[in-house]
Structures are given as C-alpha cells and as structure tokens.
Motif scaffolding. Sequence first.
Motif, PDB file in Angstrom:
ATOM      1  N   LYS A   1      -3.242  -4.114  16.609  1.00  0.00           N
ATOM      2  CA  LYS A   1      -2.538  -3.071  17.349  1.00  0.00           C
ATOM      3  C   LYS A   1      -2.192  -1.910  16.416  1.00  0.00           C
ATOM      4  O   LYS A   1      -1.610  -2.105  15.351  1.00  0.00           O
ATOM      5  CB  LYS A   1      -1.260  -3.636  17.961  1.00  0.00           C
ATOM      6  N   LYS A   2      -2.516  -0.716  16.857  1.00  0.00           N
ATOM      7  CA  LYS A   2      -2.271   0.472  16.039  1.00  0.00           C
ATOM      8  C   LYS A   2      -0.779   0.668  15.778  1.00  0.00           C
ATOM      9  O   LYS A   2      -0.389   1.163  14.717  1.00  0.00           O
ATOM     10  CB  LYS A   2      -2.849   1.701  16.729  1.00  0.00           C
ATOM     11  N   GLU A   3       0.065   0.268  16.717  1.00  0.00           N
ATOM     12  CA  GLU A   3       1.509   0.470  16.552  1.00  0.00           C
ATOM     13  C   GLU A   3       2.109  -0.359  15.414  1.00  0.00           C
ATOM     14  O   GLU A   3       3.222  -0.095  14.952  1.00  0.00           O
ATOM     15  CB  GLU A   3       2.268   0.182  17.847  1.00  0.00           C
ATOM     16  N   ASN A   4       1.374  -1.375  14.942  1.00  0.00           N
ATOM     17  CA  ASN A   4       1.857  -2.160  13.793  1.00  0.00           C
ATOM     18  C   ASN A   4       1.561  -1.477  12.466  1.00  0.00           C
ATOM     19  O   ASN A   4       2.017  -1.934  11.412  1.00  0.00           O
ATOM     20  CB  ASN A   4       1.239  -3.559  13.808  1.00  0.00           C
ATOM     21  N   MET A   5       0.804  -0.390  12.522  1.00  0.00           N
ATOM     22  CA  MET A   5       0.520   0.437  11.342  1.00  0.00           C
ATOM     23  C   MET A   5       1.711   1.390  11.178  1.00  0.00           C
ATOM     24  O   MET A   5       1.669   2.546  11.592  1.00  0.00           O
ATOM     25  CB  MET A   5      -0.780   1.213  11.565  1.00  0.00           C
ATOM     26  N   LYS A   6       2.783   0.890  10.589  1.00  0.00           N
ATOM     27  CA  LYS A   6       4.044   1.635  10.594  1.00  0.00           C
ATOM     28  C   LYS A   6       4.803   1.421   9.282  1.00  0.00           C
ATOM     29  O   LYS A   6       4.451   0.572   8.458  1.00  0.00           O
ATOM     30  CB  LYS A   6       4.914   1.162  11.754  1.00  0.00           C
ATOM     31  N   ILE A   7       5.856   2.201   9.122  1.00  0.00           N
ATOM     32  CA  ILE A   7       6.705   2.093   7.946  1.00  0.00           C
ATOM     33  C   ILE A   7       7.801   1.062   8.186  1.00  0.00           C
ATOM     34  O   ILE A   7       8.434   1.050   9.241  1.00  0.00           O
ATOM     35  CB  ILE A   7       7.334   3.464   7.608  1.00  0.00           C
ATOM     36  N   ILE A   8       7.994   0.196   7.195  1.00  0.00           N
ATOM     37  CA  ILE A   8       9.070  -0.785   7.249  1.00  0.00           C
ATOM     38  C   ILE A   8       9.979  -0.594   6.042  1.00  0.00           C
ATOM     39  O   ILE A   8       9.574   0.020   5.048  1.00  0.00           O
ATOM     40  CB  ILE A   8       8.536  -2.233   7.297  1.00  0.00           C
ATOM     41  N   ASP A   9      11.190  -1.107   6.132  1.00  0.00           N
ATOM     42  CA  ASP A   9      12.154  -0.991   5.039  1.00  0.00           C
ATOM     43  C   ASP A   9      12.249  -2.325   4.299  1.00  0.00           C
ATOM     44  O   ASP A   9      12.500  -3.358   4.911  1.00  0.00           O
ATOM     45  CB  ASP A   9      13.527  -0.598   5.588  1.00  0.00           C
ATOM     46  N   ILE A  10      12.015  -2.281   2.991  1.00  0.00           N
ATOM     47  CA  ILE A  10      12.171  -3.472   2.152  1.00  0.00           C
ATOM     48  C   ILE A  10      13.172  -3.146   1.057  1.00  0.00           C
ATOM     49  O   ILE A  10      12.857  -2.439   0.097  1.00  0.00           O
ATOM     50  CB  ILE A  10      10.831  -3.929   1.536  1.00  0.00           C
ATOM     51  N   ASP A  11      14.383  -3.614   1.233  1.00  0.00           N
ATOM     52  CA  ASP A  11      15.453  -3.371   0.257  1.00  0.00           C
ATOM     53  C   ASP A  11      15.592  -1.890  -0.102  1.00  0.00           C
ATOM     54  O   ASP A  11      15.710  -1.514  -1.270  1.00  0.00           O
ATOM     55  CB  ASP A  11      15.210  -4.186  -1.023  1.00  0.00           C
ATOM     56  N   GLY A  12      15.545  -1.035   0.929  1.00  0.00           N
ATOM     57  CA  GLY A  12      15.748   0.386   0.720  1.00  0.00           C
ATOM     58  C   GLY A  12      14.503   1.173   0.356  1.00  0.00           C
ATOM     59  O   GLY A  12      14.568   2.395   0.179  1.00  0.00           O
ATOM     60  N   ILE A  13      13.353   0.506   0.256  1.00  0.00           N
ATOM     61  CA  ILE A  13      12.085   1.176  -0.037  1.00  0.00           C
ATOM     62  C   ILE A  13      11.256   1.216   1.238  1.00  0.00           C
ATOM     63  O   ILE A  13      11.050   0.184   1.884  1.00  0.00           O
ATOM     64  CB  ILE A  13      11.314   0.457  -1.162  1.00  0.00           C
ATOM     65  N   LYS A  14      10.788   2.392   1.604  1.00  0.00           N
ATOM     66  CA  LYS A  14       9.970   2.554   2.807  1.00  0.00           C
ATOM     67  C   LYS A  14       8.519   2.223   2.456  1.00  0.00           C
ATOM     68  O   LYS A  14       7.897   2.903   1.629  1.00  0.00           O
ATOM     69  CB  LYS A  14      10.082   3.976   3.339  1.00  0.00           C
ATOM     70  N   VAL A  15       7.993   1.177   3.088  1.00  0.00           N
ATOM     71  CA  VAL A  15       6.668   0.637   2.752  1.00  0.00           C
ATOM     72  C   VAL A  15       5.758   0.689   3.977  1.00  0.00           C
ATOM     73  O   VAL A  15       6.184   0.358   5.090  1.00  0.00           O
ATOM     74  CB  VAL A  15       6.780  -0.814   2.247  1.00  0.00           C
ATOM     75  N   ALA A  16       4.514   1.096   3.764  1.00  0.00           N
ATOM     76  CA  ALA A  16       3.524   1.113   4.843  1.00  0.00           C
ATOM     77  C   ALA A  16       2.189   0.641   4.294  1.00  0.00           C
ATOM     78  O   ALA A  16       1.989   0.585   3.071  1.00  0.00           O
ATOM     79  CB  ALA A  16       3.391   2.513   5.428  1.00  0.00           C
ATOM     80  N   SER A  17       1.267   0.317   5.196  1.00  0.00           N
ATOM     81  CA  SER A  17      -0.019  -0.250   4.772  1.00  0.00           C
ATOM     82  C   SER A  17      -1.177   0.327   5.572  1.00  0.00           C
ATOM     83  O   SER A  17      -1.079   0.509   6.795  1.00  0.00           O
ATOM     84  CB  SER A  17      -0.014  -1.778   4.957  1.00  0.00           C
ATOM     85  N   LEU A  18      -2.262   0.613   4.869  1.00  0.00           N
ATOM     86  CA  LEU A  18      -3.545   0.933   5.478  1.00  0.00           C
ATOM     87  C   LEU A  18      -4.550  -0.025   4.859  1.00  0.00           C
ATOM     88  O   LEU A  18      -4.658  -0.106   3.630  1.00  0.00           O
ATOM     89  CB  LEU A  18      -3.950   2.378   5.190  1.00  0.00           C
ATOM     90  N   ILE A  19      -5.266  -0.764   5.688  1.00  0.00           N
ATOM     91  CA  ILE A  19      -6.150  -1.811   5.193  1.00  0.00           C
ATOM     92  C   ILE A  19      -7.573  -1.276   5.002  1.00  0.00           C
ATOM     93  O   ILE A  19      -8.224  -0.844   5.951  1.00  0.00           O
ATOM     94  CB  ILE A  19      -6.160  -3.016   6.155  1.00  0.00           C
ATOM     95  N   CYS A  20      -8.003  -1.244   3.745  1.00  0.00           N
ATOM     96  CA  CYS A  20      -9.365  -0.885   3.340  1.00  0.00           C
ATOM     97  C   CYS A  20      -9.884   0.369   4.061  1.00  0.00           C
ATOM     98  O   CYS A  20      -9.394   1.473   3.841  1.00  0.00           O
ATOM     99  CB  CYS A  20     -10.292  -2.080   3.543  1.00  0.00           C
ATOM    100  N   PHE A  21     -10.838   0.224   4.959  1.00  0.00           N
ATOM    101  CA  PHE A  21     -11.540   1.297   5.666  1.00  0.00           C
ATOM    102  C   PHE A  21     -10.594   2.281   6.349  1.00  0.00           C
ATOM    103  O   PHE A  21     -10.946   3.446   6.569  1.00  0.00           O
ATOM    104  CB  PHE A  21     -12.484   0.640   6.683  1.00  0.00           C
TER     105      PHE A  21
END
Length: 242
Positions: free
Chosen positions: A119-139
């Motif tokens: 799901k495209k909506e899971n491609m989002k920014i999350i908070d980990i101990d005050g650090i904004k983290v996001a992911s793009l997988i390979c391609f």
Amino acid sequence: MKLISLQTKTTDNFKTNYKHLKELITSCEEGSFILAPELCLTGFCYEKMDAADEFTQKTKKKIKKLSENKTIAITFLEKEDIDYYNTLYIFHKGKVIHRQSKHRLFPLGNEPENFAKGKKENMKIIDIDGIKVASLICFEIRFPEYWLNVLGADLILNPSMWGGKRKNHFETMTKALAVANQCYVLTANSANEDMAKGSGIITPWGEEIRDDEEEIISHNMDLSEVKKMRKYIDIGLKKKWK
C-alpha cells in the motif's frame, strides 16, 4: 546515534545468511540504527517462496530479540493469504514499530509477476525517539512522486538489491535524495557479484560515506546537521514537522 549500513552477500542457504547477519548485528554497538540489504536472508528466490516465507516467520522473532538494544530495519519475503510481499520491518527496542511492503515493483527483475504491491500509504514518515524516519525500497527511489511521501524526514532508509550495471544511477540518486531533502540517507545494497554495492550513509550536506570493500559501514548521525542545513538554505522543510 550510530548509523550502520550492512553490505552483505546473499547465498542460497537461508540459515547461513541469517547466521552471518546475526554476527554482524551483534558486533554493532548498542543504540545503533542498522539497515540490511534488500531480502538479504533469502534473495528473490521465486522457485522456493513458500520455504522463504516459512523461514521469515521464524526469523522475525529472532530479529525482534536482537533489536532489544538496537534499531534494525530489514526486508523479508513473506506471504499473506495467497500473495507474496517484499516487506520492510523496523524493529526497535524489541518491538515491530513499522511495516511497509514494496509498492513499486521492478519489472526487469520479474517482481510484478511474483509479488503483490504494498500500500502506497505505508510509504510515510514515522517518529522513532524524536527522529523522523521514512523508507523507499530499492527501485522506488527512481520515482520523484515518492520523494514527496518522505519529504521532511530526518533519515531516509533505502534497502536495495541494485544491479552493478546501474551503479552510477544508484549512487547518484541516493546522494540527490539526501541533498534535495536536506537529511541523512542510509542505504544498504547487496554485495553479490552482479550487484552495485555502493552502500553507506549520505549526510544532509551531500558527504558520502561509502566503502565497497566493507560489510559494515558506519557514521554518527547528528540531528543538528539536519536543522542547520534547513536553516542555512531554507526550502520550507524545517517548518514541515514543527
């Protein structure tokens, strides 16, 4: 926080791959943020996907335990109902805190014929101990529209199994992602013979910490560097997450 990029080879033996991965993770200092290459435990083993899923279900529990004093981001081949997915898990303090299946599948690798889209909506920014983290997988890093989904992140993850013939593309785009978003990019690519390697960390200033000869590449993340860059050249990102 220590950012760790793992640059490993993937063999046909799932157990051997996990044993080596565990040794590398265990050797990293407490509090590290570790990223593994895409599907590093099984590879794209289309001929034995059920066996890979069975291995994944057992291994997820082990990785969760390894993450009690670390953050570990790793992609698994897993099955849901009748479909197979290439799914990124982020483990933090012994828990799964994020799950994101690859949305844009690579046609030259026969991924659309073998995997369902996440799901495209899971491609989002999350908070980990005050650090904004996001992911793009390979391609997925090839698509500017997905860059908008991670705009404003402090740290963008990019687990990959990127082919050697397109090494320049991989290194150029991961650097561009860091500079354009004024953030850290942590990328981990396969070290297999036909892969591009190029794993490492890119800073908000565009400094590249890469080493094709190493399995563990590390760099200290300084969140103030993100804030400094966004203040120095203000393109609106510093306002996005206030």
